[in-house]
Design an enzyme around this catalytic site. Structure first.
Site, mmCIF file in Angstrom:
data_model
loop_
_atom_site.group_PDB
_atom_site.id
_atom_site.type_symbol
_atom_site.label_atom_id
_atom_site.label_comp_id
_atom_site.label_asym_id
_atom_site.label_seq_id
_atom_site.Cartn_x
_atom_site.Cartn_y
_atom_site.Cartn_z
ATOM 1 N N ALA A 56 0.860 -1.182 0.000
ATOM 2 C CA ALA A 56 0.000 0.000 0.000
ATOM 3 C C ALA A 56 0.897 1.232 0.000
ATOM 4 C CB ALA A 56 -0.900 -0.011 1.228
ATOM 5 N N THR A 57 0.424 2.299 -0.609
ATOM 6 C CA THR A 57 1.332 3.425 -0.813
ATOM 7 C C THR A 57 0.972 4.663 -0.002
ATOM 8 O OG1 THR A 57 0.166 3.750 -2.913
ATOM 9 C CG2 THR A 57 2.285 2.678 -3.008
#
Length: 279
Positions: A56-57
């Protein structure tokens, strides 16, 4: 007789241990004593090359007049591949706090679910919700528990926010991989696109923002992050995929409906098109 006495003593110690585990207000502590194999952290990985896992960023969060906001883009990456365009990275921790995740997606989502159960368990046992400070500290302890896996490349870095009734304001907490907890007074961002999102918020955020203005700033900052970071997904006009945004006020947490975000995205696109800038 001696062996029988030792057996009774051992059984008694086990019963006391089980009763102590059952009576604790911490679900994580109970699980670590009774079924540590079910915890998503604290276990060593076998030797060898780690497989690529979805990450996830970018998560952004900020305070506004009367509360706090948290937003996340929808992209997960696996190396140079896009693993998902639909992932959700911001979740309600309970009715008055939210949690955003960056890092190894699978572990982060498991820790999020465990944290939600931890808060619910505490309230059921103690008969009162945990304070916002207490929630932030519990999350830090869980992140610290994941340190062995973080040192092997599977890090989880959360962002936590909620409304503090004692202070009548929203509060925001960031963490490092060791579980260190830091209160952020205005805004913060974590993830691969955080440096670009934070730059946007430094220019756009101001004290006393309304909730609607804070949503605009969040969308703008995620646009900027996606513009320069390939692992961050900007609002997807073709698929109608917008960021996940939560606000938390005295009245509780609220997920901004996607149709409202669609209107905000259109306004941001029009404004950027009018400026006609390359970057």
């Amino acid at each position: 007789m001696a062996s029988q006495a030792m057996s009774w003593r051992g059984e008694g110690e086990r019963v006391v241990r089980d009763l102590a585990a059952a009576s604790t207000s911490s679900f994580v502590e109970h699980l670590s004593q009774s079924r540590p194999d079910l915890l998503p952290f604290g276990q060593a990985l076998p030797a060898g090359v780690l497989p690529q896992t979805p990450h996830a960023t970018t998560i952004v969060a900020m305070t506004f007049a009367g509360g706090v906001l948290m937003a996340g883009d929808r992209r997960a990456t696996m190396g140079t591949m896009i693993a998902s365009r639909h992932i959700e990275k911001v979740f309600p921790a309970d009715g008055y706090s939210v949690l955003g995740i960056a890092g190894t997606a699978g572990l982060a989502i498991d820790i999020t679910k465990l944290f939600q159960v931890e808060l619910e368990h505490y309230e059921k046992i103690e008969g009162t919700p945990l304070s916002l400070e207490g929630k932030a500290n519990r999350l830090g302890a869980m992140v610290r528990g994941n340190l062995p896996m973080a040192l092997q490349g599977l890090a989880v870095v959360p962002l936590f926010a909620g409304f503090d009734p004692a202070l009548s304001q929203g509060r925001l907490f960031s963490y490092d991989v060791t579980g260190g907890r830091y209160e952020e007074l205005e805004h913060h961002s974590v993830g691969s696109g955080s440096v670009f999102a934070r730059g946007a918020m430094k220019k756009l955020w101001k004290p006393g923002l309304s909730e609607s203005d804070a949503v605009q700033v969040a969308v703008e900052s995620l646009f900027d992050a996606a513009d320069d970071d390939s692992a961050t997904g900007g609002p997807d006009v073709i698929r109608k995929l917008w960021p996940i945004i939560y606000t938390v006020t005295r009245g509780g947490s609220r997920k901004i409906p996607q149709h409202e975000l669609g209107t905000v995205v259109e306004q941001v696109l029009v404004r950027r098109a009018e400026l006609g800038r390359e970057s």
